[in-house]
Design a protein around this motif. Structure first.
Motif, PDB file in Angstrom:
ATOM      1  N   GLY A  12       0.440  -1.285   0.045  1.00 31.68           N
ATOM      2  CA  GLY A  12       0.142   0.296   0.063  1.00 31.68           C
ATOM      3  C   GLY A  12       0.327   1.587   0.134  1.00 31.68           C
ATOM      4  O   GLY A  12       0.465   1.967  -0.706  1.00 31.68           O
ATOM      5  N   GLY A  52      -1.203  -0.679   3.804  1.00 33.70           N
ATOM      6  CA  GLY A  52      -0.515  -0.290   4.832  1.00 33.70           C
ATOM      7  C   GLY A  52      -0.585   1.390   4.278  1.00 33.70           C
ATOM      8  O   GLY A  52      -0.064   2.324   5.102  1.00 33.70           O
ATOM      9  N   ARG A  56      -3.647  -0.319   8.984  1.00 30.05           N
ATOM     10  CA  ARG A  56      -2.883  -1.924   9.516  1.00 30.05           C
ATOM     11  C   ARG A  56      -3.089  -1.771  10.209  1.00 30.05           C
ATOM     12  O   ARG A  56      -3.358  -1.110  11.720  1.00 30.05           O
ATOM     13  CB  ARG A  56      -0.996  -1.358   9.847  1.00 30.05           C
ATOM     14  N   GLY A  57      -4.015  -3.268  10.493  1.00 27.98           N
ATOM     15  CA  GLY A  57      -4.253  -3.818  12.082  1.00 27.98           C
ATOM     16  C   GLY A  57      -3.689  -3.701  13.285  1.00 27.98           C
ATOM     17  O   GLY A  57      -3.798  -2.733  14.199  1.00 27.98           O
ATOM     18  N   ASP A  71      -7.471  -5.656  11.745  1.00 29.58           N
ATOM     19  CA  ASP A  71      -7.172  -6.752  10.490  1.00 29.58           C
ATOM     20  C   ASP A  71      -8.353  -6.049   9.701  1.00 29.58           C
ATOM     21  O   ASP A  71      -7.676  -5.885   8.327  1.00 29.58           O
ATOM     22  CB  ASP A  71      -7.191  -7.544  11.243  1.00 29.58           C
ATOM     23  N   ILE A 132      -6.218 -12.217   2.617  1.00 27.62           N
ATOM     24  CA  ILE A 132      -7.151 -13.829   2.453  1.00 27.62           C
ATOM     25  C   ILE A 132      -8.957 -13.712   2.914  1.00 27.62           C
ATOM     26  O   ILE A 132      -9.414 -14.794   3.007  1.00 27.62           O
ATOM     27  CB  ILE A 132      -6.457 -15.211   2.988  1.00 27.62           C
ATOM     28  N   SER A 134      -8.818 -13.265   6.723  1.00 30.87           N
ATOM     29  CA  SER A 134      -8.413 -13.300   7.851  1.00 30.87           C
ATOM     30  C   SER A 134      -7.628 -12.780   8.684  1.00 30.87           C
ATOM     31  O   SER A 134      -6.676 -12.078   7.570  1.00 30.87           O
ATOM     32  CB  SER A 134      -8.284 -14.579   7.549  1.00 30.87           C
ATOM     33  N   THR A 139      -1.087  -9.157   3.739  1.00 33.31           N
ATOM     34  CA  THR A 139      -1.274  -8.994   2.347  1.00 33.31           C
ATOM     35  C   THR A 139       0.312  -9.720   1.570  1.00 33.31           C
ATOM     36  O   THR A 139      -0.473 -10.434   0.554  1.00 33.31           O
ATOM     37  CB  THR A 139      -1.379  -7.883   1.498  1.00 33.31           C
TER      38      THR A 139
HETATM   39  N1  UDP Z   1      -5.294  -7.458   6.503  1.00 33.05           N
HETATM   40  C1  UDP Z   1      -5.658  -9.116   7.486  1.00 33.05           C
HETATM   41  N2  UDP Z   1      -5.705 -10.243   6.741  1.00 33.05           N
HETATM   42  C2  UDP Z   1      -5.368  -9.959   5.461  1.00 33.05           C
HETATM   43  C3  UDP Z   1      -4.913  -9.366   4.932  1.00 33.05           C
HETATM   44  C4  UDP Z   1      -4.551  -7.796   5.331  1.00 33.05           C
HETATM   45  O1  UDP Z   1      -5.712  -9.133   8.772  1.00 33.05           O
HETATM   46  O2  UDP Z   1      -5.337 -11.678   4.429  1.00 33.05           O
HETATM   47  C5  UDP Z   1      -4.967  -6.650   7.485  1.00 33.05           C
HETATM   48  C6  UDP Z   1      -3.677  -6.250   8.323  1.00 33.05           C
HETATM   49  O3  UDP Z   1      -4.123  -5.654   9.588  1.00 33.05           O
HETATM   50  C7  UDP Z   1      -2.657  -5.656   7.690  1.00 33.05           C
HETATM   51  C8  UDP Z   1      -3.571  -5.209   7.039  1.00 33.05           C
HETATM   52  O4  UDP Z   1      -4.845  -5.635   6.101  1.00 33.05           O
HETATM   53  O5  UDP Z   1      -2.130  -5.355   8.586  1.00 33.05           O
HETATM   54  C9  UDP Z   1      -3.180  -3.930   5.883  1.00 33.05           C
HETATM   55  O6  UDP Z   1      -2.784  -4.693   4.835  1.00 33.05           O
HETATM   56  P1  UDP Z   1      -0.650  -5.093   4.706  1.00 33.05           P
HETATM   57  O7  UDP Z   1       0.121  -4.802   6.301  1.00 33.05           O
HETATM   58  O8  UDP Z   1      -0.009  -6.169   4.574  1.00 33.05           O
HETATM   59  O9  UDP Z   1      -0.523  -3.885   3.471  1.00 33.05           O
HETATM   60  P2  UDP Z   1       1.333  -3.339   2.717  1.00 33.05           P
HETATM   61  O10 UDP Z   1       2.040  -3.722   4.097  1.00 33.05           O
HETATM   62  O11 UDP Z   1       1.621  -4.790   1.857  1.00 33.05           O
HETATM   63  O12 UDP Z   1       0.933  -2.184   2.416  1.00 33.05           O
END
Ligand code: UDP
Length: 236
Positions: A12, A52, A56-57, A71, A132, A134, A139
C-alpha cells in the motif's frame, strides 16, 4: 517470455508519494502502464495490493481498536487501493476483475479459484482485494496463497529497493545485492523478504519469488522476459 502467469504484490505504501500521503495519482498511472505493457505481451497478471498507506491492524492498538477489528479495517484499506488501481487500469483500456477475500457484493466478486483462473485465461487482470479475508494475516501471505492457488509461475514483489541485500542498503554501504539466493540461505542469514508465513508458504510449494524495484520503468517487462532484474529466490 519466461513467465506465463505472474502474481504481482505491491505494498500500500508504494502508492504514497511526497505529494500525497494516501494514493498518488501519478504513481497509480505509472504502475498501471507498467502492468498494461506486460498484458500486451499476453502475460496473465494477478495482483495483490496492501493497505499500509491507509490502515494496518497494528495501528489500531494505539487507537484502542482491537486487533481483529483493526485487521478487518486493514483489509478494507486494501480494497480501497485495489479499486483505485482497477479504475486506473480500466481507464487505460485494460480489462480487470476485482475479487475479494471478504464479501463486498456491490463492489466486487468473491474470490473463487476457478473463476479467477478463467478471468486470467481471458486476458483480464485479476486483483485480489481484502487479503485472504482472515485477521492475523498480511497481504504478503495473501499474495503467496493466491499465487499457489492460481498456479502462478512466480510471485513478483515490487518494492522501492532493487532486490534482497546482505544488509540494509539504506543504512549499510557494504550491503551487497543478491542476484539469486535460495530459500534456505534467506532463512540462514535471517534476511527480510516477506513475513515468515508468506515466505514459508512459497518455499513449501516451491514457488519462486522475485524482489525488484517497481519504481524503475520497464523492470516488470524485463522480469517477465527473464532478464536479470532484482533478486530471484528459489529452491536452489
Ligand atoms: N490484513 C489481514 N488479513 C489479510 C490481509 C491483510 O488482516 O489477509 C490486514 C492487516 O491488518 C494488515 C492490513 O490488512 O496490516 C494491510 O495489509 P498489509 O499490512 O499487508 O499491507 P502492506 O504492508 O502491503 O501495505
Amino acid at each position: 517470455m519466461k513467465y506465463r502467469r505472474i502474481l504481482l504484490k505491491l505494498s500500500g505504501e508504494s502508492l504514497q508519494s511526497e505529494q500525497s500521503s494516501s494514493i498518488d495519482a501519478d504513481r497509480l498511472r505509472q504502475y498501471a502502464s507498467e502492468i498494461k505493457r506486460i498484458v500486451q505481451e499476453n502475460i496473465q497478471v494477478a495482483i495483490v495490493i496492501g493497505g499500509g498507506n491507509i490502515f494496518r491492524g497494528s495501528m489500531g492498538e494505539s487507537l484502542g481498536i482491537d486487533r481483529v477489528q483493526g485487521d478487518y479495517m486493514g483489509m478494507l484499506a486494501t480494497l480501497i487501493n485495489s479499486m483505485a488501481l482497477q479504475s486506473t487500469l480500466e481507464s487505460m483500456g485494460v480489462y480487470t476483475r476485482l475479487m475479494s477475500g471478504i464479501k463486498v457484493e456491490q463492489v466486487c466478486e468473491p474470490f473463487i479459484k476457478r473463476r479467477a483462473v478463467r478471468h486470467l485465461e481471458k486476458g483480464r487482470v485479476v486483483i485480489f482485494g481484502a487479503g485472504i479475508g482472515s485477521p492475523y494475516f498480511t497481504t504478503d501471505s495473501a499474495a503467496s496463497l493466491r499465487a499457489i492457488e492460481i498456479e502462478a509461475d512466480v510471485v513478483l514483489k515490487g518494492t522501492r529497493v532493487d532486490g534482497v541485500y546482505s544488509a540494509d542498503p539504506e543504512r549499510d554501504d557494504s550491503a551487497e545485492r543478491f542476484s539469486n539466493i535460495s530459500f534456505e540461505e534467506v532463512y540462514r542469514r535471517g534476511l527480510n523478504v516477506m513475513d515468515m508465513t508468506a515466505f514459508t508458504l512459497c518455499k513449501e510449494n516451491e514457488l519462486p519469488i522475485i524482489v525488484f524495484d517497481m519504481n524503475k520503468p520497464g523492470n516488470l517487462l524485463k522480469i517477465v522476459k527473464g532478464e536479470d532484474v532484482g533478486t530471484l529466490i528459489s529452491m536452489n
